[in-house]
Design an enzyme around this catalytic site. Structure first.
Site, PDB file in Angstrom:
ATOM      1  N   HIS A 163      55.666  31.343  34.988  1.00 52.78           N
ATOM      2  CA  HIS A 163      56.922  31.246  35.762  1.00 52.78           C
ATOM      3  C   HIS A 163      57.973  30.510  34.917  1.00 52.78           C
ATOM      4  O   HIS A 163      58.433  29.415  35.267  1.00 52.78           O
ATOM      5  CB  HIS A 163      56.579  30.460  37.035  1.00 52.78           C
ATOM      6  CG  HIS A 163      57.598  30.428  38.126  1.00 52.78           C
ATOM      7  ND1 HIS A 163      58.886  29.972  37.940  1.00 52.78           N
ATOM      8  CD2 HIS A 163      57.500  30.763  39.434  1.00 52.78           C
ATOM      9  CE1 HIS A 163      59.535  30.027  39.103  1.00 52.78           C
ATOM     10  NE2 HIS A 163      58.706  30.512  40.027  1.00 52.78           N
ATOM     11  N   GLU A 265      60.003  35.685  34.733  1.00 49.41           N
ATOM     12  CA  GLU A 265      58.584  35.403  34.876  1.00 49.41           C
ATOM     13  C   GLU A 265      57.710  36.610  34.542  1.00 49.41           C
ATOM     14  O   GLU A 265      58.003  37.728  34.966  1.00 49.41           O
ATOM     15  CB  GLU A 265      58.319  34.958  36.324  1.00 49.41           C
ATOM     16  CG  GLU A 265      59.236  33.817  36.737  1.00 49.41           C
ATOM     17  CD  GLU A 265      59.295  33.626  38.255  1.00 49.41           C
ATOM     18  OE1 GLU A 265      58.302  33.939  38.941  1.00 49.41           O
ATOM     19  OE2 GLU A 265      60.350  33.180  38.747  1.00 49.41           O
TER      20      GLU A 265
HETATM   21  O1  TA6 Z   1      59.271  33.071  41.434  1.00 51.43           O
HETATM   22  C1  TA6 Z   1      60.288  32.906  42.361  1.00 51.43           C
HETATM   23  C2  TA6 Z   1      59.815  31.971  43.431  1.00 51.43           C
HETATM   24  O2  TA6 Z   1      58.649  32.451  44.036  1.00 51.43           O
HETATM   25  C3  TA6 Z   1      60.976  31.763  44.420  1.00 51.43           C
HETATM   26  O3  TA6 Z   1      60.798  32.451  45.619  1.00 51.43           O
HETATM   27  C4  TA6 Z   1      61.082  30.261  44.542  1.00 51.43           C
HETATM   28  O4  TA6 Z   1      60.514  29.765  45.666  1.00 51.43           O
HETATM   29  C5  TA6 Z   1      60.475  29.782  43.248  1.00 51.43           C
HETATM   30  O5  TA6 Z   1      59.505  30.704  42.878  1.00 51.43           O
HETATM   31  C6  TA6 Z   1      59.982  28.363  43.159  1.00 51.43           C
HETATM   32  O6  TA6 Z   1      58.837  28.143  43.895  1.00 51.43           O
HETATM   33  P1  TA6 Z   1      58.242  26.680  44.029  1.00 51.43           P
HETATM   34  O7  TA6 Z   1      56.972  26.825  44.819  1.00 51.43           O
HETATM   35  O8  TA6 Z   1      57.990  26.188  42.635  1.00 51.43           O
HETATM   36  O9  TA6 Z   1      59.291  25.860  44.717  1.00 51.43           O
END
Ligand code: TA6
Length: 292
Positions: A163, A265
């Site tokens: 990510h 990602e």
């Molecule tokens: O990858 C995108 C995502 O899933 C978004 O929906 C957002 O929530 C982000 O990741 C961050 O997630 P986190 O659990 O690290 O706050």
């Protein structure tokens, strides 16, 4: 993150030092080709800077280094599921302590491997035996790979993501190409949309691009550079910027810090991978900076 607050625990080699940062163990890499930091909590790369470049990976100025939490920024390892498929969100790998398996270095850079294996805590969340290995190849370019191996006697499935949070000069002067055009819009109940070939940002963006090309390119006009991202073992590219309101609502993000970051990602989301006993799968991302 103020690197002056790192305290040395031990020196592993000319280029690698084990440090403590607020009770969390970090591997600090200082090599003529690049500098980087990897937290053993989460197996999380928290900074990366090739020689002569500014930071490529974004880390929140309010990131919390807390064993109970995921670090905001860097490269969180989402595994064995992506998003809110189960609890905790984005899986337990980013909350777990990884073990250093091996390290090597040469004139081109440093290679570090970490492992995470099933234990009582992971079994309570996900009842399967596994071994995951994260390998970081750190030099003028950055390669990160996550190999998942089924060490159980039954088949299991997983999804996940590398990510990556990238640093950009100004999100309003940033565009992305190569992500494809069809995406599921996570800000609109995952409806399928047909977008433009060039993505620009003017509000909260949370998209699952289902037919990404390679490379996905981040065009950072303010910094006069492009970042090429080549992913493998994935089935989609997720692109995320929380914009103002969501950043403000997050305790570990400064109100305007969305302006200097974007996530691109390497993701397995649409088609979870099934592994039979003994089988393995590698998800990876390769990051290269180009100057205009
Ligand atoms: O990858 C995108 C995502 O899933 C978004 O929906 C957002 O929530 C982000 O990741 C961050 O997630 P986190 O659990 O690290 O706050």
């Amino acid at each position: 993150m103020d690197l002056r607050n790192l305290s040395t625990i031990s020196v592993l080699s000319d280029a690698i030092t084990v440090c403590d940062y607020q009770g969390i163990k970090l591997l600090r890499i200082q090599h003529p080709q690049a500098e980087a930091g990897i937290s053993l909590h989460g197996g999380h790369l928290v900074w990366y800077k090739p020689a002569g470049e500014s930071a490529v990976i974004w880390l929140s100025e309010k990131a919390e280094f807390d064993p109970q939490k995921a670090i905001r920024g860097g490269i969180p390892v989402c595994w064995p599921w992506f998003g809110k498929a189960a609890t905790p969100s984005h899986g337990f790998a980013r909350l777990s302590d990884w073990a250093l398996k091996e390290h090597r270095e040469n004139d081109h850079g440093v290679i570090i491997s970490l492992t995470l294996k099933a234990d009582e805590t992971t079994q309570a969340l996900w009842p399967h035996q596994f071994c995951t290995e994260l390998t970081f190849e750190i030099g003028r370019e950055l390669h990160v790979s996550l190999t998942s191996t089924n060490t159980d006697t039954h088949a299991w499935s997983f999804s996940g993501a590398l990510h990556t949070y990238f640093t950009v000069g100004d999100i309003r002067e940033t565009s992305i190409t190569g992500m494809g055009q069809t995406y599921l819009d996570s800000t609109q109940d995952d409806i399928t949309c047909d977008g433009e070939a060039v993505l620009q940002f003017s509000g909260e963006t949370d998209r699952v691009y289902t037919s990404p090309e390679s490379p996905v390119v981040i065009h950072d006009a303010r910094n006069q550079r492009q970042i090429q991202v080549r992913n493998q073992g994935h089935d989609c590219a997720v692109i995320w910027n929380p914009w103002q309101a969501l950043s403000t609502s997050m305790a570990d993000m400064a109100d305007n810090s969305f302006e200097t970051m974007v996530c691109v990602e390497s993701t397995i989301h649409e088609s979870p991978i099934e592994l039979v006993p003994g089988a393995c799968h590698t998800l990876s991302t390769h990051i290269k900076v180009h100057r205009d």
